[in-house]
Write a protein that holds these residues in place. Structure first.
Motif: not given
Length: 322
Positions: A228, A231-232, A234, A296
């Motif tokens: 988190c 960020e998934e 990225t 996500k």
């Protein structure tokens, strides 16, 4: 058919470098408590991910390691593309940094409990006895400290070695796939009866600043940073970048993508649609709802496939071997 290498990115850039700054309060306090506990420690075991043997190892550990005997366990070997020759190169590089006691492990395998009992524990005891023990001289017990960045297998090591040596079974330390699961320096955990060996588990003490984007993303991909935080999407983009760079196009077969691509949005959209990961979004212009890919959730699926070995074994520190 996969695109030629020249059409893929040659470097990875982050939307914001602030993403890679992470040093929770419990880790700062943990570092202070580790230093305060050193007088009662005979040997330090450092656990790290064998896919990134040089990336992310906390520089502040060096102050600790110079004071006590040190064993480095490079864990998760089952996920690392490290044959015997490459393992030798890794050991040579580490030896040049003063790290000579290095073992490659896969602590999730049952057989490793025998290896830890027959090889690691005796090595720790012999290494400890070969150095001055100062205030602990003459004591017939050994206190071991386990350190490392988050989610590399520290608690798994404790539970495995404890299971192999103590009759009273059961997990002694919490285990999880989330970075930073161990929150504070624990009390002593007995892992061997004769001679008595005790281990202190620590949080995954981590450096407050990561020196470069590559190091940070390698750590994130190996789950040494919370998903988190980075960020998934990225992390998935970096994974795509690295797989294309290694000419490992397994993601096309695993997720049924027609051809290799450098566009993470195309990849995640395909994964989301195929796995029915969609979001219902309201269109206020005509008061209706539309479905769009959940990037996500698709990113989580792609990352999970890497971390569980579905894409095959990898080695992310090839450029740091020399």
């Amino acid at each position: 058919m996969a695109q030629v290498a020249g059409m893929f990115r040659q470097a990875f850039t982050l939307p914001s470098k602030d993403i890679l700054r992470w040093f929770p309060g419990h880790m700062y306090k943990g570092m202070e408590r580790i230093q305060a506990t050193l007088k009662d420690i005979d040997c330090v075991i450092e656990v790290h991910d064998s896919r990134i043997p040089f990336s992310g190892r906390n520089p502040r550990f060096r102050d600790i390691l110079r004071l006590r005997p040190h064993v480095l366990l490079l864990n998760k070997l089952d996920l690392a593309d490290l044959d015997t020759s490459r393992q030798s190169l890794v050991k040579t590089r580490l030896s040049s940094e003063g790290i000579d006691s290095v073992y490659f492990t896969d602590l999730r395998q049952f057989q490793q409990s025998k290896f830890l009992k027959s090889e690691i524990l005796p090595a720790i005891i012999n290494l400890t006895e070969s150095r001055p023990r100062f205030s602990r001289k003459g004591l017939n017990e050994y206190n071991i400290m386990v350190i490392g960045v988050p989610n590399v297998g520290k608690s798994t090591f404790i539970n495995t070695v404890r299971w192999a040596n103590i009759k009273r079974k059961g997990r002694a330390a919490a285990v999880g796939a989330e970075a930073g699961i161990t929150k504070s320096v624990a009390n002593k955990i007995k892992v061997n009866a004769d001679p008595p060996v005790y281990i202190i588990d620590t949080p995954g003490i981590f450096t407050p600043q990561i020196p470069d984007v590559e190091t940070g993303m390698r750590l994130a991909l190996c789950a040494c940073l919370p998903d988190c935080l980075v960020e998934e999407e990225t992390i998935a983009d970096y994974l795509l970048f690295r797989m294309n760079k290694m000419r490992n196009f397994a993601y096309t077969e695993v997720f049924g993508i027609p051809k290799a691509t450098d566009n993470i949005l195309d990849v995640l959209a395909h994964i989301a649609i195929k796995n029915k990961k969609v979001l219902k979004v309201r269109d206020f212009s005509n008061n209706s709802y539309k479905l769009r890919p959940d990037f996500k959730e698709a990113g989580k699926l792609m990352i999970r496939a890497y971390r569980d070995g579905t894409f095959g074994r990898t080695f992310l520190d090839e450029d740091r071997l020399n």
